[in-house]
Design a protein around this motif. Sequence first.
Motif, mmCIF file in Angstrom:
data_model
loop_
_atom_site.group_PDB
_atom_site.id
_atom_site.type_symbol
_atom_site.label_atom_id
_atom_site.label_comp_id
_atom_site.label_asym_id
_atom_site.label_seq_id
_atom_site.Cartn_x
_atom_site.Cartn_y
_atom_site.Cartn_z
ATOM 1 N N ASN A 1 0.867 -1.101 -0.013
ATOM 2 C CA ASN A 1 -0.006 -0.063 -0.104
ATOM 3 C C ASN A 1 0.948 1.180 0.060
ATOM 4 O O ASN A 1 0.526 2.424 0.714
ATOM 5 N N GLY A 2 1.924 1.037 -0.654
ATOM 6 C CA GLY A 2 2.865 2.492 -0.883
ATOM 7 C C GLY A 2 3.701 2.603 0.398
ATOM 8 O O GLY A 2 4.233 3.622 0.473
ATOM 9 N N VAL A 3 3.846 1.598 1.109
ATOM 10 C CA VAL A 3 4.715 1.954 2.529
ATOM 11 C C VAL A 3 5.730 0.842 2.467
ATOM 12 O O VAL A 3 5.356 -0.650 2.549
ATOM 13 N N PRO A 4 7.158 1.048 2.692
ATOM 14 C CA PRO A 4 8.175 -0.241 2.736
ATOM 15 C C PRO A 4 7.934 -0.581 4.254
ATOM 16 O O PRO A 4 8.033 0.154 5.234
ATOM 17 N N ARG A 5 7.743 -1.854 4.233
ATOM 18 C CA ARG A 5 7.740 -2.540 5.601
ATOM 19 C C ARG A 5 8.955 -3.664 5.826
ATOM 20 O O ARG A 5 8.998 -4.446 4.742
ATOM 21 N N LEU A 6 9.474 -3.648 6.796
ATOM 22 C CA LEU A 6 10.807 -4.501 7.067
ATOM 23 C C LEU A 6 10.436 -5.956 7.007
ATOM 24 O O LEU A 6 9.578 -6.358 7.997
ATOM 25 N N SER A 7 11.301 -6.622 6.503
ATOM 26 C CA SER A 7 11.304 -8.112 6.542
ATOM 27 C C SER A 7 12.801 -8.463 7.224
ATOM 28 O O SER A 7 13.607 -8.028 6.671
ATOM 29 N N PRO A 8 12.905 -9.245 8.210
ATOM 30 C CA PRO A 8 14.275 -9.324 9.062
ATOM 31 C C PRO A 8 14.939 -10.317 8.592
ATOM 32 O O PRO A 8 14.781 -11.191 7.344
ATOM 33 N N SER A 9 16.388 -10.050 8.738
ATOM 34 C CA SER A 9 17.425 -11.081 8.046
ATOM 35 C C SER A 9 17.317 -12.436 8.808
ATOM 36 O O SER A 9 16.680 -12.523 9.863
ATOM 37 N N ARG A 10 18.195 -13.288 8.277
ATOM 38 C CA ARG A 10 18.429 -14.697 8.779
ATOM 39 C C ARG A 10 19.745 -15.379 8.533
ATOM 40 O O ARG A 10 20.204 -15.060 7.352
ATOM 41 N N ASP A 11 20.777 -15.469 9.488
ATOM 42 C CA ASP A 11 21.938 -16.245 9.192
ATOM 43 C C ASP A 11 21.821 -17.518 8.507
ATOM 44 O O ASP A 11 20.763 -18.261 8.600
ATOM 45 N N GLY A 12 22.854 -17.803 7.998
ATOM 46 C CA GLY A 12 22.785 -19.342 7.136
ATOM 47 C C GLY A 12 24.179 -19.855 7.349
ATOM 48 O O GLY A 12 25.075 -19.436 7.887
ATOM 49 N N LYS A 13 24.308 -20.774 6.275
ATOM 50 C CA LYS A 13 25.670 -21.489 6.060
ATOM 51 C C LYS A 13 25.567 -22.032 4.571
ATOM 52 O O LYS A 13 24.812 -22.116 3.848
#
Length: 562
Positions: free
Chosen positions: A288-300
């Motif tokens: 809806n025209g607003v940036p919303r944060l998606s969290p990061s995740r560590d990996g291997k």
Amino acid sequence: MPVKPSLPRSAGARLAVAAAGLLGLSALLYLAAFLYAGTQVPRGTTVSGVDIGGMSPKSAAAKLDRDLGERSRRPMTLRAGSRSATLDPRQAGLSLDSRATVDAAMRGRHTVPALVESMTGGRDVEPRVRVDRARLDAAVTRLGKIFGRPAREGRVVFEGTTPVAVPPRDGTGVDPSLAAQRVRSAFPSRTEVELPHGPLRPRTTEATVRQAAAGPARTAVSAPIVISAEGERVSVAPAAFAPHLTFRADARGGLQPDFDTGRLVAALGPRLRTLQRPARDATYTVRNGVPRLSPSRDGKRIDLRALDAALPAATTGHRPREVAARLVPARPRVTTEAARRLGIRERISTFTTRFPCCAPRVRNIQTISRILDGRIVRPGETFSLNGTVGRRDRARGFVEAPMILNGRFVNDVGGGVSQFTTTMFNAVFFGGLEDVQHTPHSFHISRYPAGRESTVSYPQPDFRWRNDSPYGVLIDTSFTGTSVTVTFWSTRRYEIRSQSSARYAVRGFESRTESGPGCIPMPGAEGFKIDVWRIFKRDGKVVRRQKFHTTYLPEPRVTCGG
């Protein structure tokens, strides 16, 4: 007991006084050198004829940028025998490093020899140069085809799992490594470079290639290779790894197995999920025209360098044919906390280009859009399209489609991604971000804005831009069956306007008929020159103007017949 002769007390005293005098004189000379040199560039210092003596380091660097900078951007003419070619230093990865040059001029300025040198005429300092070796080598290799036919080393490739010997071939022309060395030595002082021209010999022989194809290459694909890590094992059949294996020439003219490990791992894709888990960057999704944060995740992930070193040994006849992959932590480029501080809050630019539906190139445009959607470019970071996406290949969904090569349409995997590049270039343009490297098409394509477009190929020409703002930039892509859009989200710094000149120096095009299975029709278009200005405004006032000059060659009209 013998008595050592000793100098009279008066003589010893005179020696002591003389020594003290010499020390004092040395100290005075050093002090004089220090005071004379001060914090300025030593007097009489020149760089390729530009006098920077007696200036502050900042002023000296600015003068070099002004006086030598223009010279360093001039095209270089390379000559070999009766042929010549033009090289753009910037596209070849060469640029003047004014600050490093001034640092070299300042080095040792407080020594007595430097003082004497400064007082007796000064010295000339060699300009320091930034060199992008990959870009220089690629540029010289491309131009090498103008001077003749490069030598080709023999190798063994695979059709399915069948080894195919590719024999070596003599060449004539210019040795690319020697040409790169000559160009580097001449820049930026000289714009004309003579290159040695003559026969070029490969290191390999036909007999060596045949032996490798009949022996080691057949052994290499005689059984699967197992990749294991932390108790998990993945068996890779010859049919899966053979397309990424080539026997190439070594320094002694022999042939050794060489894996394109990055492409092999990418091709195996989901099968390696039991061994590795990719990290996930923090990003924003626009709702809806607003940036919303998606969290990061560590990996291997699998250590590609270690795997690349271990794989060739697994192709020999010795058992077991198993490679223990080393896993290393995979950290996200952008963590959740870092993303929160990036100031991604509003749309700063958006651009859309359109195309006819359903052609193979449309799939390539959509594939590269998916790969780059949601990527964050951090403050100060330079985005490289080739560095980020890599070679376009079938393993990730790219298909064969027409692209422009040497002024002609040819089919290649990934053809059409230049339309995405042009779309992103305009998002960069209107976002007020720094253009680092873009290359216009050789002739104008009507669906792109004249003077505001860019082509791309792998490994060159690349498309690069720098986030020169203090905020992060979110790349938001979308597409339909007939259009692609690139939108940048960040914090707005400028209002950007575009202004274009009329087309000038217009040239007509030729028409011709060609035949053969590789013929692709071309509509024909006039060649011309055009200037585009990017106008930066803040609070309604113009704060900067940037000029882009583009020369388009005439596009021939090609009719395919026969």
